[in-house]
Design a protein around this motif. Structure first.
Motif, short mmCIF file in Angstrom:
data_model
loop_
_atom_site.label_atom_id
_atom_site.label_comp_id
_atom_site.label_asym_id
_atom_site.label_seq_id
_atom_site.Cartn_x
_atom_site.Cartn_y
_atom_site.Cartn_z
N SER A 65 0.75 -1.12 -0.09
CA SER A 65 0.04 0.05 -0.33
C SER A 65 0.81 1.31 -0.09
CB SER A 65 -0.73 -0.01 1.07
OG SER A 65 -1.99 -1.11 1.01
N GLU A 84 0.75 4.01 -2.95
CA GLU A 84 0.32 5.38 -2.52
C GLU A 84 1.38 6.28 -3.34
OE1 GLU A 84 -0.25 6.26 1.57
OE2 GLU A 84 -1.62 4.69 1.98
N ILE A 138 -6.65 10.15 1.13
CA ILE A 138 -7.11 8.89 1.94
C ILE A 138 -8.11 9.11 2.89
CG2 ILE A 138 -6.41 6.94 3.04
CD1 ILE A 138 -4.96 6.41 0.84
N SER A 192 -11.50 9.23 0.77
CA SER A 192 -11.80 8.34 -0.11
C SER A 192 -10.95 7.15 0.22
CB SER A 192 -11.39 8.99 -1.68
OG SER A 192 -11.42 7.91 -2.64
N SER A 193 -11.34 5.82 -0.54
CA SER A 193 -10.34 4.82 -0.29
C SER A 193 -9.28 4.94 -1.24
CB SER A 193 -11.24 3.67 -0.56
OG SER A 193 -11.31 3.31 -1.86
N LEU A 194 -8.06 4.10 -0.72
CA LEU A 194 -6.94 4.27 -1.62
C LEU A 194 -7.30 3.63 -3.10
CD1 LEU A 194 -3.82 4.45 -2.14
CD2 LEU A 194 -3.68 1.95 -1.27
N GLU A 195 -8.06 2.41 -3.18
CA GLU A 195 -8.50 2.13 -4.49
C GLU A 195 -9.33 3.03 -5.28
OE1 GLU A 195 -10.11 -2.29 -6.21
OE2 GLU A 195 -10.99 -1.73 -4.20
N ASP A 196 -10.30 3.74 -4.73
CA ASP A 196 -11.05 4.67 -5.36
C ASP A 196 -9.84 5.72 -6.20
OD1 ASP A 196 -13.37 3.56 -5.04
OD2 ASP A 196 -14.01 4.81 -3.37
N SER A 197 -8.96 6.21 -5.23
CA SER A 197 -8.12 7.12 -5.87
C SER A 197 -7.33 6.66 -6.90
CB SER A 197 -7.24 7.67 -4.71
OG SER A 197 -7.88 8.23 -3.35
#
Length: 178
Positions: free
Chosen positions: A145, A149, A159, A162-167
């Motif tokens: 992760s 990032e 973060i 928003s979630s890391l995946e969405d970003s």
């Protein structure tokens, strides 16, 4: 089909399916890579290091299938297209280095995109991998992760909202506009 493998219809292109299996403790990554490179089998071999979750993978697969359907590919195959779309950059070689598997990887995400819901072709590729098939939900554990990032330039402030995946998905999809 392997119990832990995942199949889904890619809604952007009619009759197109993504079959994916995540393997750990793989002992023959180099041999499988050579089979893919040599055209013995058709698949994308993705390093799970930078793949946060299933939605990130499905987004890249949908974008790759769409580009093939409209004849607007950046690469030469749907599989390199999938790896290209996982990346935030428009550099094909950088995308392949960062997201493609390497000979030394012991964890590999194998993806087959097919015009058939049957898992027969995917199973032929998956059976070549000597490792333990684990649920795709384990991607979050196998992902680095902090490296993701940094690579996707996601800030701590982002973060928080928003979630890391969405970003990451946002950056994958806006790279054409950049």
């Amino acid at each position: 089909m392997l119990a832990m493998a995942f199949t889904t219809c890619l809604d952007v292109v009619e009759n197109t399916y993504m079959h994916a299996a995540l393997f750990e403790n793989v002992t023959n990554t180099s041999a499988v890579r050579q089979d893919v490179i040599g055209g013995v089998c058709s698949a994308a071999l993705v390093s799970p290091r930078m793949v946060v979750g299933e939605r990130q993978l499905m987004t890249a697969a949908c974008k790759a299938a769409h580009c093939v359907a409209i004849n607007h590919m950046k690469t030469r195959s749907i599989y390199t297209e999938l790896i290209y779309w996982l990346s935030p950059t428009s550099s094909i070689s950088n995308s392949l280095k960062q997201f493609g598997s390497s000979d030394s990887d012991s964890s590999v995400l194998v993806v087959v995109i097919d015009d058939c819901e049957s898992e027969e072709r995917a199973e032929a590729v998956f059976s070549r991998v000597h490792g333990t098939c684990v649920p795709l939900s384990r991607l979050a554990e196998l992902c680095d992760s902090a490296a993701a990032e940094k690579h996707f330039q996601v800030s701590a402030q982002e973060i928080a909202f928003s979630s890391l995946e969405d970003s990451i998905i946002t950056r994958m999809m806006v790279k054409e506009a950049a």
